[in-house]
Scaffold this motif. Sequence first.
Motif, short mmCIF file in Angstrom:
data_model
loop_
_atom_site.label_atom_id
_atom_site.label_comp_id
_atom_site.label_asym_id
_atom_site.label_seq_id
_atom_site.Cartn_x
_atom_site.Cartn_y
_atom_site.Cartn_z
N PRO A 170 -4.94 82.84 48.56
CA PRO A 170 -4.98 81.52 49.19
C PRO A 170 -4.60 81.57 50.66
O PRO A 170 -3.83 82.42 51.11
CB PRO A 170 -3.94 80.74 48.39
CG PRO A 170 -2.97 81.77 47.93
CD PRO A 170 -3.78 83.00 47.66
N LEU A 171 -5.13 80.61 51.41
CA LEU A 171 -4.73 80.40 52.80
C LEU A 171 -3.69 79.28 52.91
O LEU A 171 -3.05 79.14 53.95
CB LEU A 171 -5.95 80.04 53.65
CG LEU A 171 -6.98 81.16 53.85
CD1 LEU A 171 -8.20 80.62 54.57
CD2 LEU A 171 -6.37 82.32 54.62
N PHE A 172 -3.55 78.51 51.85
CA PHE A 172 -2.67 77.35 51.88
C PHE A 172 -1.85 77.28 50.60
O PHE A 172 -2.31 77.69 49.53
CB PHE A 172 -3.50 76.07 52.04
CG PHE A 172 -4.48 76.12 53.17
CD1 PHE A 172 -4.05 75.94 54.48
CD2 PHE A 172 -5.81 76.38 52.94
CE1 PHE A 172 -4.94 76.02 55.53
CE2 PHE A 172 -6.72 76.45 53.98
CZ PHE A 172 -6.28 76.27 55.29
N SER A 173 -0.63 76.78 50.72
CA SER A 173 0.20 76.59 49.54
C SER A 173 -0.35 75.41 48.74
O SER A 173 -1.08 74.57 49.26
CB SER A 173 1.66 76.33 49.93
OG SER A 173 1.76 75.18 50.75
N SER A 233 -11.00 77.66 50.59
CA SER A 233 -9.58 77.62 50.96
C SER A 233 -8.86 78.92 50.63
O SER A 233 -7.64 78.99 50.75
CB SER A 233 -8.88 76.47 50.23
OG SER A 233 -9.44 75.23 50.60
N ARG A 234 -9.59 79.92 50.23
CA ARG A 234 -9.00 81.22 49.90
C ARG A 234 -9.97 82.31 50.33
O ARG A 234 -11.10 82.04 50.71
CB ARG A 234 -8.65 81.32 48.42
CG ARG A 234 -9.80 81.10 47.47
CD ARG A 234 -9.39 81.35 46.01
NE ARG A 234 -8.73 80.21 45.39
CZ ARG A 234 -7.48 80.25 44.90
NH1 ARG A 234 -6.78 81.36 44.99
NH2 ARG A 234 -6.94 79.18 44.34
N GLU A 253 -3.57 83.79 59.79
CA GLU A 253 -2.42 84.26 60.56
C GLU A 253 -1.61 85.22 59.71
O GLU A 253 -1.35 84.98 58.52
CB GLU A 253 -1.54 83.10 61.00
CG GLU A 253 -0.36 83.58 61.86
CD GLU A 253 0.58 82.48 62.32
OE1 GLU A 253 1.67 82.84 62.84
OE2 GLU A 253 0.25 81.29 62.15
N ILE A 254 -1.18 86.32 60.33
CA ILE A 254 -0.33 87.30 59.66
C ILE A 254 0.85 87.64 60.55
O ILE A 254 0.77 87.55 61.78
CB ILE A 254 -1.11 88.58 59.28
CG1 ILE A 254 -1.69 89.27 60.54
CG2 ILE A 254 -2.21 88.26 58.29
CD1 ILE A 254 -2.35 90.62 60.25
N VAL A 278 0.62 84.19 56.58
CA VAL A 278 1.39 82.98 56.83
C VAL A 278 0.64 81.82 56.19
O VAL A 278 -0.34 81.30 56.75
CB VAL A 278 1.60 82.75 58.33
CG1 VAL A 278 2.41 81.47 58.56
CG2 VAL A 278 2.29 83.94 58.98
N LEU A 279 1.06 81.42 55.00
CA LEU A 279 0.41 80.30 54.34
C LEU A 279 0.58 79.01 55.16
O LEU A 279 1.62 78.81 55.80
CB LEU A 279 0.98 80.10 52.95
CG LEU A 279 0.64 81.17 51.91
CD1 LEU A 279 1.34 80.87 50.60
CD2 LEU A 279 -0.86 81.28 51.70
N ASP A 280 -0.43 78.17 55.14
CA ASP A 280 -0.42 76.86 55.80
C ASP A 280 -0.41 76.93 57.32
O ASP A 280 -0.19 75.91 57.98
CB ASP A 280 0.77 76.01 55.32
CG ASP A 280 0.77 75.80 53.82
OD1 ASP A 280 -0.31 75.53 53.26
OD2 ASP A 280 1.84 75.93 53.20
#
Length: 660
Positions: free
Chosen positions: A36-39, A55-56, A133-134, A144-146
């Motif tokens: 996932p890219l977002f929580s 979203s992933r 983002e990492i 970095v989620l969200d």
Amino acid sequence: MNPEQLDFKAVAGGIEDRVILPAGYKADVLYAKGDPLFSGLADFKNDGTDVDYDSRSGDEHDGMHFFGMDSSGKYDPESSDRGILVLNHENLEDATLHETPTAKEDAIAANNLQELKKIVDREMNGHGVSCVEIRKDNGKWSVVLDSPYNRRLTVFTEMDMRGPVAGEDFVKTKLTPTGTTRYGTMNNCANGYTPWGTYLAAEENWYAYFQVGNVDNLSEKHRGWLARYGIEGAGWSYRQWDRVPGDQYKRFGVGTSGATALEDFRHEPNLHGYVTEVDPFRPTQKPRVRTGFGRFSHEGAWVAPVQEGAPIVIYTGDDSRREYMYKFVSKAAWSEADRNGGLSAGDKYLDEGTLYVAVFNDDGTGAWKALSTANMDLAGTHSYDDNGTVYQYNFASDAEVLASARLAADVVGATPMDRPEWATVHPNTGDVYLTLTNGNSSNRPSTDLDGANPRAVNSNGHIIRWREEAGDHAATSFEWDIFLFGSSADASSDYNVSGLTADNEFSSPDGLFIDPRGVIWIQTDDGSSGIRGKTNNQMLVAIPGEVGDGESVTVTTSDGNGQESIQTFVGGNAEAVQLKRFLVGPNGCEITGISMTADARSLFINIQHPGEGGSEEDFNRNVSTWPATSGDATAFGEADNRPRSATIVIYREDGGEIAI
């Protein structure tokens, strides 16, 4: 200057379901298919029922670049502990993407359009590009989620058409009536990045996604375009997306069902096959399709080192057998004031310029031929013979030259190459390196060899390089030689021209990268040769010399129907450049995509389609279950785990620079 010595022991070839590295090195799984890219997203089930690939992470990780970022969120190429990783998702592993291998066919047979739409949406969102983002904390990288920079670009994403082709009648369709927009990007293979902090995603086998129906009302010229680009009938990667109701899906069915082009999708293929520019730092800006680079199966787009007051030069290959090598030279001269300029700088440098195609002469020289109406070789009427069907065409404008760049390259006599794939420019010498992945006797018989492509049945490929005249990347002449020939170590010296040994034998070079220190990294996509029987796909390292540091040799080659002796030019052998194997990948994978942090202590690469070649019935688990859920890329995968493409990060356990 290049480093003098590589500081690791070559790893042996192997066929294991894990990543093999030299002693003292580790690799972590950073970003895998479905991550996932977002929580708040449901955990990735990896059972074929996941639907939210917008979203992933998408599938089949490929070309990639790490954009360092400072504390204020601006592009900083010297930052080595925080940044945005941008990567392509080239294609799909159908056997692991869906719940069952026949899910789509079953939905079509049952006329279950609701289920079919869910399946097709999964596929269309599984393609495209990830921006993620990492950060590195306590020696470990993580997503970095969200993050506000996280996003997916898919086959649905709206993009702006720019450059000479934008707005032309032949790119207007029912869905894009002005010809200034396009939806989506697909089959992005390699990549590039610009000095103004943007990413270049290159569309490769886009042409195979279309089903061509009745095109009787299409002009002869544009039927010739379809033929020259292989857009005939159902492509080998045709996915039946056009069976779903709605224009976003119907556009993949090419035909002249309407009274005009604004009532159907006869021109939809003309919107694809370019290079797309993405700004990782300004996520609200729509990507821009740069048509000035021409339309073909772009493998990537590699920017030569920039100089104040000199034009921007970008190299791009057409990845198909007997296709060509190109470069774009901007009209505008580079200004250091445009660092961090984003897509606005791209408008300045990438929308006006000249596209050239390469001619490699047998005497070790070469020339770049301009593809524009100013080149009188392109004047008048020409013909294209498609297996007995002859199409007449002319070039009415520069926009038409670019949109049918292959036909223009044919006319000016470009040199057909053995699959031009990744290129890279040496940061110190300026020499340009290009992988020619492989050829076969049907495309390159022994009666049709040349100095730059001197082997018939070239199943192992080679790496060619050139130096532009006076070191000027905008020059129209160059000299070339062959850096390395792929081969099995036990092949005869007539074939194993570079003297490869068990420590460095390789086949089908594909990914290529010269890092800022001058170390060259070679990745392989070896699907069928004898090397694949000895080892999984791999990554090798060397310290390259310079164009002209070798000698003229005669290569004797045969395709079984004849034997030819071809003179060519080669660089120093494998021993001279210290070529040795650094990494071996998991079963069934391709090694691709590569980027390094500025401090040379973190190396990102992609493991694409582990398990390829396995049985669809058991989702390839008889070949691979990589990656391990522990996140250790060097560990074996766990039972009943569907294999996943993934980005890994490699580092030395002592924290030192990689490879030297």
